[in-house]
Design a protein around this motif. Structure first.
Motif, short mmCIF file in Angstrom:
data_model
loop_
_atom_site.label_atom_id
_atom_site.label_comp_id
_atom_site.label_asym_id
_atom_site.label_seq_id
_atom_site.Cartn_x
_atom_site.Cartn_y
_atom_site.Cartn_z
N UNK A 154 11.81 2.79 -0.91
CA UNK A 154 10.65 2.01 -1.37
C UNK A 154 11.09 0.66 -1.93
N UNK A 155 12.19 0.64 -2.66
CA UNK A 155 12.71 -0.62 -3.21
C UNK A 155 13.13 -1.57 -2.09
N UNK A 156 13.70 -1.03 -1.04
CA UNK A 156 14.09 -1.85 0.10
C UNK A 156 12.86 -2.52 0.73
N UNK A 216 5.82 -10.45 -10.10
CA UNK A 216 5.82 -9.16 -9.44
C UNK A 216 4.92 -8.21 -10.23
N UNK A 217 4.22 -7.36 -9.51
CA UNK A 217 3.43 -6.30 -10.15
C UNK A 217 4.10 -4.96 -9.92
N UNK A 218 5.34 -4.98 -9.48
CA UNK A 218 6.08 -3.77 -9.18
C UNK A 218 6.05 -3.48 -7.69
N UNK A 219 4.85 -3.31 -7.15
CA UNK A 219 4.70 -3.06 -5.71
C UNK A 219 3.83 -4.14 -5.06
N UNK A 220 3.90 -5.33 -5.61
CA UNK A 220 3.12 -6.45 -5.07
C UNK A 220 3.31 -7.68 -5.93
N UNK A 221 2.33 -8.57 -5.83
CA UNK A 221 2.43 -9.84 -6.55
C UNK A 221 1.07 -10.33 -7.02
N UNK A 269 0.82 -1.22 0.00
CA UNK A 269 0.00 0.00 0.00
C UNK A 269 0.85 1.27 0.00
N UNK A 270 0.38 2.26 -0.73
CA UNK A 270 0.97 3.59 -0.74
C UNK A 270 2.43 3.61 -1.18
N UNK A 271 2.81 2.69 -2.06
CA UNK A 271 4.21 2.62 -2.46
C UNK A 271 4.68 3.89 -3.19
N UNK A 272 3.80 4.50 -3.97
CA UNK A 272 4.19 5.74 -4.66
C UNK A 272 4.42 6.85 -3.65
N UNK A 273 3.53 6.97 -2.68
CA UNK A 273 3.70 8.00 -1.64
C UNK A 273 4.97 7.75 -0.82
N UNK A 274 5.26 6.48 -0.54
CA UNK A 274 6.48 6.13 0.20
C UNK A 274 7.71 6.54 -0.59
N UNK A 275 7.71 6.24 -1.90
CA UNK A 275 8.85 6.62 -2.75
C UNK A 275 9.00 8.13 -2.83
#
Length: 181
Positions: free
Chosen positions: A21-23, A46-51, A7-13
């Motif tokens: 975010x990659x970590x 992988x979907x980039x920020x999930x699976x 969740x919120x991977x774009x905001x985290x990055x």
């Protein structure tokens, strides 16, 4: 079919940087792989920020989601708030098509992605379901009605009706359930 989303991977990055975010994504991947193998994964990407993950049996999909949610929950107890990983899961079952690259496609796959992303404000409340303010936005495992019907055969399985949702591109209203904690 299981969809797992960080969740919120774009905001985290945007807030902490791409490396941060990659970590978090790498930590998630390290947790996912052994659990998926143990539950006899058929397909995973992988979907980039999930699976996107598929299993032959619903019980394996349910156990995968429960185990991963618990493992990440334990990880979250050991780190500061900024490093916590919040997840959303969706579980559906149905026919998938396999394209030339081995990817899984079709209505059942699309529906799983739609269920993962449902929002409280789109809930159509029903008797015995959640109120909009009760719908969790993170750290949830939402499942479709056809999964509930099969999973009820699993010892100890419990699900709570969330309510009805319209799912973009999929005809009708759909009963969505929350996998009991």
């Amino acid at each position: 079919i299981v969809v797992v989303d960080l969740c919120n991977s774009t905001n985290i990055a945007n807030k902490y940087g791409d490396d941060f975010a990659l970590n978090l994504t790498n930590i998630l991947t390290e947790a996912v792989n052994p659990i998926a193998r143990r539950q006899k994964v058929q397909f995973m990407k992988s979907t980039g920020d999930g699976f996107l993950v598929t299993f032959q049996m619903i019980k394996n999909a349910v156990q995968f989601a429960e185990d991963l949610k618990n493992k990440i929950g334990k990880y979250n107890e050991t780190v500061e708030e900024s490093k916590r990983i919040d997840l959303r899961f969706a579980i559906n079952c149905g026919e998938t098509r396999i394209d030339a690259k081995g990817d899984r496609l079709g209505v059942a796959t699309n529906m799983t992605f739609r269920v993962e992303g449902v929002k409280a404000e789109n809930l159509i409340e029903v008797e015995d379901g959640y109120k909009k303010e009760e719908v969790p936005s993170v750290n949830r495992v939402f499942i479709t009605e056809n999964v509930v019907e099969e999973a009820e055969k699993i010892k100890g399985f419990k699900a709570q009706l969330v309510g009805l949702f319209e799912l973009k591109g999929i005809t009708g209203l759909h009963r969505i359930y929350d996998l009991a904690k």
